[in-house]
Design a protein around this motif. Structure first.
Motif, PDB file in Angstrom:
ATOM      1  N   PRO A 225       5.801 -13.958  -8.140  1.00  7.92           N
ATOM      2  CA  PRO A 225       5.813 -14.687  -6.873  1.00  7.92           C
ATOM      3  C   PRO A 225       6.322 -13.822  -5.724  1.00  7.92           C
ATOM      4  O   PRO A 225       7.234 -13.014  -5.876  1.00  7.92           O
ATOM      5  CB  PRO A 225       6.768 -15.858  -7.163  1.00  7.92           C
ATOM      6  CG  PRO A 225       6.793 -15.979  -8.655  1.00  7.92           C
ATOM      7  CD  PRO A 225       6.621 -14.598  -9.180  1.00  7.92           C
ATOM      8  N   GLY A 226       5.691 -14.031  -4.569  1.00  2.00           N
ATOM      9  CA  GLY A 226       6.131 -13.313  -3.385  1.00  2.00           C
ATOM     10  C   GLY A 226       4.950 -12.814  -2.582  1.00  2.00           C
ATOM     11  O   GLY A 226       3.786 -12.985  -2.947  1.00  2.00           O
ATOM     12  N   PRO A 227       5.236 -12.161  -1.450  1.00  2.00           N
ATOM     13  CA  PRO A 227       4.154 -11.628  -0.617  1.00  2.00           C
ATOM     14  C   PRO A 227       3.460 -10.460  -1.310  1.00  2.00           C
ATOM     15  O   PRO A 227       4.060  -9.749  -2.129  1.00  2.00           O
ATOM     16  CB  PRO A 227       4.878 -11.197   0.662  1.00  2.00           C
ATOM     17  CG  PRO A 227       6.295 -10.938   0.225  1.00  2.00           C
ATOM     18  CD  PRO A 227       6.567 -11.917  -0.878  1.00  2.00           C
ATOM     19  N   LEU A 228       2.200 -10.241  -0.949  1.00  2.00           N
ATOM     20  CA  LEU A 228       1.461  -9.108  -1.500  1.00  2.00           C
ATOM     21  C   LEU A 228       1.904  -7.826  -0.779  1.00  2.00           C
ATOM     22  O   LEU A 228       2.337  -7.857   0.387  1.00  2.00           O
ATOM     23  CB  LEU A 228      -0.035  -9.321  -1.325  1.00  2.00           C
ATOM     24  CG  LEU A 228      -0.616 -10.519  -2.083  1.00  2.00           C
ATOM     25  CD1 LEU A 228      -2.105 -10.666  -1.759  1.00  2.00           C
ATOM     26  CD2 LEU A 228      -0.425 -10.351  -3.576  1.00  2.00           C
ATOM     27  N   PRO A 229       1.821  -6.690  -1.449  1.00  2.00           N
ATOM     28  CA  PRO A 229       2.241  -5.430  -0.811  1.00  2.00           C
ATOM     29  C   PRO A 229       1.390  -5.104   0.406  1.00  2.00           C
ATOM     30  O   PRO A 229       0.184  -5.399   0.455  1.00  2.00           O
ATOM     31  CB  PRO A 229       2.068  -4.394  -1.926  1.00  2.00           C
ATOM     32  CG  PRO A 229       1.104  -5.008  -2.883  1.00  2.00           C
ATOM     33  CD  PRO A 229       1.347  -6.482  -2.834  1.00  2.00           C
ATOM     34  N   SER A 230       2.033  -4.515   1.395  1.00  2.00           N
ATOM     35  CA  SER A 230       1.314  -4.130   2.615  1.00  2.00           C
ATOM     36  C   SER A 230       0.307  -3.024   2.293  1.00  2.00           C
ATOM     37  O   SER A 230       0.601  -2.113   1.512  1.00  2.00           O
ATOM     38  CB  SER A 230       2.311  -3.650   3.660  1.00  2.00           C
ATOM     39  OG  SER A 230       1.647  -3.063   4.759  1.00  2.00           O
ATOM     40  N   PRO A 231      -0.886  -3.074   2.915  1.00  2.00           N
ATOM     41  CA  PRO A 231      -1.873  -2.041   2.642  1.00  2.00           C
ATOM     42  C   PRO A 231      -1.456  -0.664   3.143  1.00  2.00           C
ATOM     43  O   PRO A 231      -1.961   0.348   2.655  1.00  2.00           O
ATOM     44  CB  PRO A 231      -3.122  -2.551   3.384  1.00  2.00           C
ATOM     45  CG  PRO A 231      -2.594  -3.432   4.447  1.00  2.00           C
ATOM     46  CD  PRO A 231      -1.384  -4.084   3.867  1.00  2.00           C
ATOM     47  N   SER A 232      -0.522  -0.624   4.093  1.00  2.68           N
ATOM     48  CA  SER A 232      -0.071   0.664   4.636  1.00  2.68           C
ATOM     49  C   SER A 232       1.250   1.127   4.032  1.00  2.68           C
ATOM     50  O   SER A 232       1.821   2.128   4.479  1.00  2.68           O
ATOM     51  CB  SER A 232       0.061   0.584   6.162  1.00  2.68           C
ATOM     52  OG  SER A 232       0.990  -0.431   6.515  1.00  2.68           O
ATOM     53  N   ALA A 233       1.746   0.404   3.014  1.00  3.55           N
ATOM     54  CA  ALA A 233       3.018   0.798   2.400  1.00  3.55           C
ATOM     55  C   ALA A 233       2.866   2.171   1.760  1.00  3.55           C
ATOM     56  O   ALA A 233       1.971   2.413   0.966  1.00  3.55           O
ATOM     57  CB  ALA A 233       3.426  -0.237   1.348  1.00  3.55           C
ATOM     58  N   GLY A 234       3.759   3.075   2.121  1.00  6.08           N
ATOM     59  CA  GLY A 234       3.718   4.431   1.586  1.00  6.08           C
ATOM     60  C   GLY A 234       3.003   5.419   2.467  1.00  6.08           C
ATOM     61  O   GLY A 234       2.932   6.610   2.137  1.00  6.08           O
ATOM     62  N   CYS A 235       2.465   4.982   3.603  1.00  3.19           N
ATOM     63  CA  CYS A 235       1.766   5.910   4.493  1.00  3.19           C
ATOM     64  C   CYS A 235       2.777   6.713   5.326  1.00  3.19           C
ATOM     65  O   CYS A 235       3.821   6.191   5.682  1.00  3.19           O
ATOM     66  CB  CYS A 235       0.831   5.148   5.430  1.00  3.19           C
ATOM     67  SG  CYS A 235      -0.578   4.390   4.569  1.00  3.19           S
TER      68      CYS A 235
END
Length: 235
Positions: A225-235
């Motif tokens: 459960p929780g928000p999905l990871p950001s598509p820019s995480a790790g950029c």
């Protein structure tokens, strides 16, 4: 003739007790010899000496019945909410994913929470739309909105002439893949899968009108459960 005065005849004492038959004198109570009430015999079942055993009050069973009834009502309400959510009758809907086209972000079997509506949608949002080809349900990532120019150059997503940083996407799986560029019409979305090798998305059926959107995915309900990871995480 002399008469002797009458005297009471002596009473012979009882040789066993020494009792001469007179009235027995009760000893006077002194000190701790004061008369006391006899102790009530103990109840063999409860051990109580004359005091009534503790019993639950009459309202306790009624309170338990009320709590049980409240629990049944809450269970029924939660069941109705679950059914309404799965049927799309509520502002939010639970949706189960049945494909691996969005791995590693979303995997098959995940239960997602979708907020109904057609927007607003920004690049990178994960959305649920009606399949343009078979009328089913699709979960994809919106990589372009109305007016954007979208293409893939040697496996790298390019939007409006600039490469997009996507840490979750392995470009080696798309090595040598080229697409576009295409311009997204107004009020439409260009959708791609995160697992782009062999997935069906806007490269096959084109941009999707926002009117065909079911909603925006706001998070995952199960198994993490929780928000999905950001598509820019790790950029």
């Amino acid at each position: 003739m002399n008469r002797s005065s009458p005297t009471a005849a002596a009473v012979t004492a009882d040789p066993r007790t020494g009792d001469r038959g007179g009235a027995r004198q009760r000893p006077r109570p002194t000190g701790d010899d004061t008369p006391r009430a006899a102790a009530a015999p103990a109840d063999l079942r409860t051990g109580s000496r004359g005091r009534p055993a503790w019993r639950p009050r009459a309202w306790r069973p009624r309170a338990w019945q009320r709590l049980r009834g409240l629990g049944l009502w809450l269970t029924a309400a939660l069941a109705l909410l679950a059914v309404g959510s799965l049927a799309g009758l509520l502002p939010v809907q639970a949706m189960r994913v049945d494909s691996d086209s969005m791995t590693p972000t979303v995997t098959s079997g995940d239960l997602l929470l979708v907020r109904h509506g057609s927007g607003p949608v920004v690049r990178g949002d994960i959305v649920a739309v009606e399949h343009p080809l078979d009328g089913g349900m699709l979960v994809k990532r919106a990589v372009g909105v109305g007016g954007d120019q979208v293409g893939i150059e040697d496996g790298v997503l390019v939007v409006n002439g600039s490469p997009v940083c996507e840490p979750a996407i392995d470009p080696l799986l798309l090595d040598g893949v080229w697409f576009g560029p295409v311009t997204v019409p107004p009020d439409a979305l260009f959708l791609l899968s995160d697992n782009r090798d062999g997935s069906v998305d806007s490269r096959a059926f084109g941009p999707v009108p926002t009117s065909e959107m079911v909603g925006v995915v706001t998070g995952r309900v199960w198994p993490h459960p929780g928000p999905l990871p950001s598509p820019s995480a790790g950029c």
